[in-house]
Design a protein around this motif. Structure first.
Motif, PDB file in Angstrom:
ATOM      1  N   ALA A   7       1.938 -22.839  -1.621  1.00 24.74           N
ATOM      2  CA  ALA A   7       1.792 -23.729  -0.487  1.00 24.74           C
ATOM      3  C   ALA A   7       0.342 -23.896  -0.194  1.00 24.74           C
ATOM      4  N   ASN A   8      -0.652 -23.713  -1.115  1.00 26.80           N
ATOM      5  CA  ASN A   8      -2.092 -24.013  -0.847  1.00 26.80           C
ATOM      6  C   ASN A   8      -2.542 -23.004   0.095  1.00 26.80           C
ATOM      7  N   LEU A   9      -2.264 -22.141   0.400  1.00 31.74           N
ATOM      8  CA  LEU A   9      -2.676 -21.064   1.435  1.00 31.74           C
ATOM      9  C   LEU A   9      -4.001 -20.569   0.888  1.00 31.74           C
ATOM     10  N   GLU A  10      -5.014 -20.423   1.943  1.00 30.74           N
ATOM     11  CA  GLU A  10      -6.215 -19.724   1.685  1.00 30.74           C
ATOM     12  C   GLU A  10      -6.376 -18.596   2.622  1.00 30.74           C
ATOM     13  N   GLY A  11      -7.690 -18.175   2.575  1.00 26.34           N
ATOM     14  CA  GLY A  11      -8.073 -17.017   3.564  1.00 26.34           C
ATOM     15  C   GLY A  11      -7.318 -15.695   3.097  1.00 26.34           C
ATOM     16  N   GLU A  12      -7.493 -14.760   4.121  1.00 23.07           N
ATOM     17  CA  GLU A  12      -6.642 -13.541   3.928  1.00 23.07           C
ATOM     18  C   GLU A  12      -5.277 -13.684   4.624  1.00 23.07           C
ATOM     19  N   ILE A  13      -4.608 -12.525   4.269  1.00 16.56           N
ATOM     20  CA  ILE A  13      -3.300 -12.143   4.636  1.00 16.56           C
ATOM     21  C   ILE A  13      -3.525 -11.757   6.295  1.00 16.56           C
ATOM     22  N   PRO A  14      -3.060 -12.232   7.034  1.00 17.96           N
ATOM     23  CA  PRO A  14      -3.408 -11.782   8.713  1.00 17.96           C
ATOM     24  C   PRO A  14      -2.752 -10.257   8.872  1.00 17.96           C
ATOM     25  N   ASN A  15      -3.826  -9.680   9.495  1.00 16.51           N
ATOM     26  CA  ASN A  15      -3.410  -8.207   9.862  1.00 16.51           C
ATOM     27  C   ASN A  15      -1.912  -8.560  10.907  1.00 16.51           C
ATOM     28  N   SER A  16      -1.637  -9.327  11.578  1.00 16.39           N
ATOM     29  CA  SER A  16      -0.571  -9.662  12.255  1.00 16.39           C
ATOM     30  C   SER A  16       0.842  -9.387  11.422  1.00 16.39           C
ATOM     31  N   PHE A  17       0.571  -9.613  10.334  1.00 13.26           N
ATOM     32  CA  PHE A  17       1.736  -9.593   9.299  1.00 13.26           C
ATOM     33  C   PHE A  17       2.231  -8.202   8.968  1.00 13.26           C
ATOM     34  N   ALA A  18       1.620  -7.383   9.604  1.00  7.53           N
ATOM     35  CA  ALA A  18       1.905  -5.805   9.746  1.00  7.53           C
ATOM     36  C   ALA A  18       2.988  -5.466  10.759  1.00  7.53           C
ATOM     37  N   ASN A  19       3.154  -6.636  11.558  1.00  2.18           N
ATOM     38  CA  ASN A  19       4.416  -6.574  12.484  1.00  2.18           C
ATOM     39  C   ASN A  19       5.772  -6.930  11.912  1.00  2.18           C
ATOM     40  N   LEU A  20       5.702  -7.670  10.637  1.00  2.00           N
ATOM     41  CA  LEU A  20       7.203  -8.003  10.111  1.00  2.00           C
ATOM     42  C   LEU A  20       7.732  -6.902   9.315  1.00  2.00           C
ATOM     43  N   THR A  21       8.009  -5.754  10.295  1.00  2.00           N
ATOM     44  CA  THR A  21       8.467  -4.525   9.826  1.00  2.00           C
ATOM     45  C   THR A  21       9.862  -4.549   9.257  1.00  2.00           C
ATOM     46  N   GLN A  22      10.626  -5.891   9.478  1.00  2.00           N
ATOM     47  CA  GLN A  22      12.068  -5.964   8.961  1.00  2.00           C
ATOM     48  C   GLN A  22      11.930  -6.572   7.586  1.00  2.00           C
ATOM     49  N   SER A  23      10.924  -6.836   6.993  1.00  2.00           N
ATOM     50  CA  SER A  23      10.936  -7.472   5.966  1.00  2.00           C
ATOM     51  C   SER A  23      11.643  -7.021   4.673  1.00  2.00           C
ATOM     52  N   VAL A  24      12.497  -7.758   4.154  1.00  2.00           N
ATOM     53  CA  VAL A  24      13.161  -7.374   2.702  1.00  2.00           C
ATOM     54  C   VAL A  24      12.532  -8.043   1.605  1.00  2.00           C
ATOM     55  N   GLN A  25      12.065  -9.003   1.782  1.00  2.00           N
ATOM     56  CA  GLN A  25      11.395  -9.931   0.917  1.00  2.00           C
ATOM     57  C   GLN A  25       9.997 -10.595   1.523  1.00  2.00           C
ATOM     58  N   PHE A  26       9.069 -10.338   0.598  1.00  2.00           N
ATOM     59  CA  PHE A  26       7.732 -10.410   1.169  1.00  2.00           C
ATOM     60  C   PHE A  26       6.963 -11.659   0.081  1.00  2.00           C
ATOM     61  N   ASP A  27       6.911 -12.978   0.382  1.00  2.00           N
ATOM     62  CA  ASP A  27       6.469 -13.504  -1.008  1.00  2.00           C
ATOM     63  C   ASP A  27       5.342 -14.582  -0.665  1.00  2.00           C
TER      64      ASP A  27
ATOM     65  N   SER B 294       3.098 -15.505  -3.000  1.00  2.00           N
ATOM     66  CA  SER B 294       2.574 -15.676  -4.291  1.00  2.00           C
ATOM     67  C   SER B 294       2.249 -17.178  -4.916  1.00  2.00           C
ATOM     68  N   GLN B 295       1.280 -17.249  -5.755  1.00  2.00           N
ATOM     69  CA  GLN B 295       0.816 -18.405  -6.324  1.00  2.00           C
ATOM     70  C   GLN B 295       0.116 -19.187  -5.202  1.00  2.00           C
ATOM     71  N   ASN B 296      -0.900 -18.796  -4.588  1.00  2.00           N
ATOM     72  CA  ASN B 296      -1.837 -19.400  -3.553  1.00  2.00           C
ATOM     73  C   ASN B 296      -3.143 -19.102  -3.973  1.00  2.00           C
ATOM     74  N   SER B 297      -4.092 -19.268  -3.021  1.00  2.00           N
ATOM     75  CA  SER B 297      -5.527 -18.643  -3.148  1.00  2.00           C
ATOM     76  C   SER B 297      -5.996 -17.739  -2.013  1.00  2.00           C
ATOM     77  N   LEU B 298      -5.147 -16.815  -1.827  1.00  2.00           N
ATOM     78  CA  LEU B 298      -5.317 -16.043  -0.726  1.00  2.00           C
ATOM     79  C   LEU B 298      -6.339 -14.950  -1.326  1.00  2.00           C
ATOM     80  N   GLN B 299      -7.384 -14.367  -0.454  1.00  2.00           N
ATOM     81  CA  GLN B 299      -8.350 -13.486  -0.718  1.00  2.00           C
ATOM     82  C   GLN B 299      -8.421 -12.266   0.275  1.00  2.00           C
ATOM     83  N   GLY B 300      -9.357 -11.382  -0.227  1.00  2.00           N
ATOM     84  CA  GLY B 300      -9.251  -9.986   0.759  1.00  2.00           C
ATOM     85  C   GLY B 300      -8.218  -9.167   0.476  1.00  2.00           C
ATOM     86  N   THR B 301      -7.870  -8.237   0.965  1.00  2.00           N
ATOM     87  CA  THR B 301      -7.268  -7.048   0.745  1.00  2.00           C
ATOM     88  C   THR B 301      -5.709  -7.247   1.266  1.00  2.00           C
ATOM     89  N   ILE B 302      -4.850  -6.432   0.895  1.00  2.00           N
ATOM     90  CA  ILE B 302      -3.357  -6.439   1.428  1.00  2.00           C
ATOM     91  C   ILE B 302      -3.420  -5.455   2.550  1.00  2.00           C
TER      92      ILE B 302
END
Length: 1006
Positions: A260-280, A282-290
């Protein structure tokens, strides 16, 4: 098959798609199951049928039935609705796809896979209790049905896997005020996602993936606080970051925003998605750490972060505390650092994909203790150490691929402990020891690749008895022992070159296509080999200790295209039956062959022929006594040629003419000498110019990879006999160079003519600049360029099956390939593979190169096919490199080819990669219709012809090439035809990207 080659970019994309397809269907199924309970409905209906009905109830039921019949009529009496009939005795609640409430009101219409093509009829809203219409996977091509606002009870709407077009209503919140499940996946919706969706706070599932949406990533979706499933993947959003606000969607279980042409880093706020069963993501231009918090998701099953630019080490505290994790895929990132020992805590981990990264260090031993591990792929990393010794013993391991690392030690002894193993790929490492006997207990093993290691000892005898084994690649080790006389029946490829195998060559392998066993210690070729391997295409037994004669029955190998028996001790005559074989390459050099060369060899059009270093005698047959084979007969002292050939003496015939006749010849000779002397004075200047073309000193070679030949080999091979094509600026030659492998190359010669100097120079530099800097399996490989004062040469890999256009149109016109016309037509699976291959090449150019590349002349004659019909994009003479980000993203308009040129080429000089998408769409139309690009009849060209048929409502079936209309693949052929229609849209902005096109094609790749 999961060969190393299959792990180029191509098969990994297919694999990724299948995982997404499985998980999408899984969540669709879960969502649907929560909305239906057909068994209970039928039970209540059976009770209801025995209770007398009131007059109003009877009227109501009659109305529902008549409405259903009206819907059927409006839908054009689709075959999917055959059971909807007034004459049937069963209740309408038992009709296909119809579900009723206890009082007989229709609540659900589930018409999935129904082949419905007409628009959704407005009469559907006359079913006042309808809450759940599901039209998944039909062929509906229309705009979004805004009249659904009249369906007042709608809670669930699935229009996915259709061909809906246009923009979504800006007031979609008013059209669907009560909707909780909205699935519009796999359509052709365009424009921006309406902001009004942000007010639909009742939504629990929102599926908008695989469309043509653009604009920015919609941050307003963060307002949907009840959202559990969100799919925005595979859309052409403007490159940008993931909205940090998505971290507020704390009920989210399914996140799918791949490609989806994503750039930048995975936001730290995504740590709140604690109910995640699938987290996808992929195939973007994300940088930084998980973000560390992701590793604490207790429900996580699927993690897809491959094909990004993520970095850092996976060395956080308790990083994989997700006890339910069953699938982690970090393929194609740039994650750096050691792999954590904490993998041992992933007791439910089933699939581990960390391939194509820069992982270093050892593979944690704890991975071998995982009880549910089935797939592990770590290929293309920098891993060292040994494979976990317990690997395979504690889990039902099916697949292991660690190709191209620096692993050492032995193959785990219990790798196939449970007998379920199917694929083992360990090539390009430093493994030692022997092949474990446990592999003989793998009845399902079909692919084994252990090449380029330091393995020793004999191959377990049981391995040669495994009837499912189809490919065995063991080259470049120190394996020894003898092969059995009978190889596995299903074995198609056996590569064992550069080992220490000995004994007699096997005599039987019913389906063997390629047998490469050079550089071993085999001693004989039994006559039975010929009849026992009828499907052989390649036979390489060079550099062994084979003696005796070549069996005369070798001519019965009617499919053999390459035969290499060089550097052995073979004696006797060359069998005349070789002249009846379809050989392209024949190498019998460095043996003890004697007698005359059979004249029958002149019947074969060799690409490469080498009979040197034997004891052959007599005259070279006239059909092969040619400069094209200048170095094919060297060091046969008793052999002679009628022309001057390298290393072969001239044939001298005794003259019986009279003394007078001899004087006449002398007189004529004097006259010729005088004429020659005068002519030489006239030609001296031309000679000085022309000699540069053949003077090695005047040639400048620029290589792009390691070469096994010199410029002399190339120049000598550019003879009239080797000319295979001509173009506007020069010719194309098929040249066999004089190296040990007899490598076959294609050489494109460009002349420096006065009028074309600037144009040709620019095209030359363009092609060299682009092809010399990119590497992709679906782009023609440029080996080197050679320059002289009057011409320039581009040396490519040779593509045996020439260009696509001659296979589609059965022409003799080729760009790089043999001169013969094809003797067969392409079936649909082959056409689809060709389309996917070419799409992969273009997708790489547009989306994966550091600076995007526009080809500007995509057409079927510029798509070349190798011996296995693998497609490669060629002829970059008109290609241009787009500007870097921040500069105008345009290139100058250039001439293309009629029928393939996008409409904007005629009215603007500002073009982008969408011109390639248009041209590729024309190629798809050619593949499906069998018509030429310029063959549009009264409509001008093929694209206009196809668009006219769609506009007139004609059946797509009638547009398909007649020979393919009755095949089982007709549905996917029609889909590809429609994809060609979409790609050839008049407006560039409405065309999909090549990434989108490839995604759609991969869905139908078997």
């Amino acid at each position: 098959m999961l060969a190393k080659e299959s792990y180029s970019c191509d098969t990994r994309c297919v694999l990724s798609f299948h995982h997404h397809k499985l998980k999408n269907s899984e969540f669709h199924a879960q969502a649907r199951s929560t909305m239906t309970s057909s068994s209970s409905v039928l039970f209540f209906l059976s009770l209801f049928s025995v209770i007398p009905l009131s007059f109003s109830q009877q009227t109501q039921i009659s109305s529902e039935k008549q409405t259903l019949l009206q819907i059927k009529n409006d839908w054009g009496k689709s075959a999917a609705l055959a059971s909807w009939s007034n004459s049937t005795f069963s209740s309408y609640c038992n009709w296909t796809g119809v579900t009723c409430s206890a009082n007989g009101l229709v609540t659900q219409l589930e018409l999935q896979n129904g082949y419905i093509t007409a628009d959704v009829p407005s009469s559907i809203c006359q079913l006042k209790s309808l809450s759940h219409p599901d039209l998944y996977d039909n062929k509906i091509q229309a705009n979004f049905p805004q009249f659904l606002s009249k369906c007042t009870n709608l809670q669930y709407l699935d229009l996915s896997y259709n061909v809906f077009i246009g923009e979504l209503p800006s007031d979609i919140n008013l059209v669907l005020p009560n909707i909780t499940f909205l699935c519009l996946s796999q359509n052709n919706f365009t424009g921006e996602i309406p902001t009004s969706i942000g007010t639909m706070t009742q939504l629990q599932s929102l599926w908008l993936d695989n469309n043509l949406f653009n604009g920015t990533m919609p941050s307003f979706i963060s307002k949907l606080t009840n959202l559990q499933q969100l799919a925005l993947a595979w859309n052409s959003f403007i490159p940008g970051p993931i909205p940090e606000e998505y971290g507020t969607l704390i009920k989210l279980t399914y996140l799918f925003i791949a490609a989806a042409n994503l750039e930048g880093e995975i936001p730290n706020s995504f740590a709140n998605l604690t109910q995640s069963v699938q987290f996808d993501l992929s195939q973007n231009s994300l940088q930084g750490t998980i973000p560390p918090g992701i590793w604490s998701f207790s429900n996580l099953k699927y993690l897809y972060l491959y094909q990004n630019n993520l970095s850092g080490e996976i060395t956080i505290n308790n990083p994989f505390g997700a006890k339910s994790l069953v699938h982690i895929d970090l393929t194609k990132n740039q994650l750096i650092g050691p792999m954590p020992e904490s993998f041992g805590t992933l007791q439910n981990l089933s699939i581990l994909f960390l391939s194509e990264n820069k992982f270093s260090g050892e593979i944690p031993a704890g991975i071998g203790l995982l009880p549910k591990l089935t797939y592990m792929r770590l290929f293309d990393n920098n891993l060292t150490g040994i494979l976990p010794p317990e690997l395979g013993k504690h889990s039902p391991l099916l697949n292991l691929n660690v190709f191209n690392n620096m692993l050492s030690g032995e193959i785990p002894a219990n790798i196939c402990y449970h007998g379920s193993f199917t694929e083992l790929i360990l090539s390009n490492n430093r493994l030692t020891g022997s092949i474990p006997k446990s592999l003989s207990q793998c009845p399902h093993l079909f692919y084994l690749e252990v090449a380029n290691n330091q393995l020793i000892g004999e191959v377990p005898s049981g391995l040669w008895q495994m009837q499912n084994l189809t490919m065995a690649i063991m080259s470049n080790n120190k394996l020894s022992g003898e092969l059995p006389s009978r190889l596995p029946w299903n074995l198609t490829v056996l590569y064992i070159a550069n080992n220490m195998f000995s004994g007699i060559v096997p005599t039987s392998a019913g389906h063997l296509h390629k047998f490469k066993a050079g550089s071993n210690n085999f001693t004989a070729i039994p006559p039975g080999l010929i009849t026992g391997m009828p499907q052989l295409l390649t036979l390489d037994l060079s550099e062994n200790n084979i003696s005796g004669e070549i069996p005369a029955s070798i001519g019965s190998l009617k499919s053999l295209s390459m035969l290499n028996l060089s550097h052995n001790k073979i004696s006797g005559k060359i069998p005349a039956s070789i002249g009846s074989m379809p050989l392209a390459i024949l190498d019998l050099s460095s043996n003890n062959l004697s007698d005359n060369i059979p004249s029958e060899l002149g019947n074969v059009k060799f690409i490469f022929l080498n009979l040197s270093l034997n004891d052959l005698s007599g005259e070279i047959p006239s059909a092969i006594d040619s400069k094209a084979y200048d170095e094919s007969f060297m060091w046969n002292l008793k052999l002679c040629s009628s022309i001057s050939m390298n290393g072969v003496r001239m044939c001298h015939r005794r003259s019986n003419s009279s003394h007078g006749l001899r004087n006449l010849f002398i007189a004529l000779g004097v006259i010729v000498f005088v004429v020659f002397a005068i002519t030489m004075l006239c030609l001296m200047r031309d000679y000085r110019k022309r000699k540069d073309a053949f003077d090695p000193i005047m040639w400048k070679l620029t290589s792009f990879q390691r070469l096994n030949f010199t410029e002399n080999s190339i120049v000598r091979g550019m003879t009239k006999e080797n000319l295979i094509g001509t173009g506007g600026a020069g010719q194309v030659y098929c040249v066999t160079v004089d190296n040990h492998a007899g490598e076959v190359l294609a050489v494109k010669k460009i002349y420096n003519k006065t009028k074309l100097d600037m144009k040709v120079e620019y095209e030359f530099e363009s092609e060299v600049k682009i092809l010399g800097s990119i590497r992709h399996s679906n782009i023609i490989r440029l080996l080197c360029c050679i320059s002289s004062p009057d011409s320039k040469l581009l040396v490519y890999e040779y593509m045996k099956n020439g260009s696509l256009d001659r296979w589609l149109l059965e022409k003799k016109r080729v760009l790089v390939g043999p001169a013969e016309a094809p003797t067969m037509s392409l079936d649909w699976p082959t056409r689809l593979r060709i389309a996917i291959g070419a799409a992969r090449g273009l997708c790489y150019m547009h989306h994966e190169c550091e600076t995007p590349i526009v080809h500007h002349d995509i057409k079927s004659s510029n798509i070349l096919l190798d011996e296995e019909f693998k497609a490669k994009v060629a002829d970059f003479g008109l290609a241009r490199i787009l500007m870097k980000p921040g500069m105008p993203e345009t290139v100058s308009a250039l001439a293309g080819s009629f029928g393939y040129m996008a409409p904007e080429c005629a009215y603007t000089r500002k073009l982008n990669e969408k011109v390639d998408v248009y041209s590729f769409g024309v190629v798809l139309l050619e593949l499906t219709t069998g018509r030429e690009a310029h063959d549009g009849g009264d409509h001008g060209n093929l694209a206009e012809w196809a668009w006219w048929h769609i506009k007139e409502g004609s059946s797509i079936h009638n547009c398909i090439e007649k020979g393919m209309r009755g095949t089982q693949c007709i549905d996917e052929i029609e889909v590809v035809f429609k994809l060609g229609i979409i790609c050839t849209s008049t407006l560039p902005s409405t065309r999909p990207t090549m990434k989108d096109v490839l995604s759609i094609l991969l869905k139908y790749d078997a």
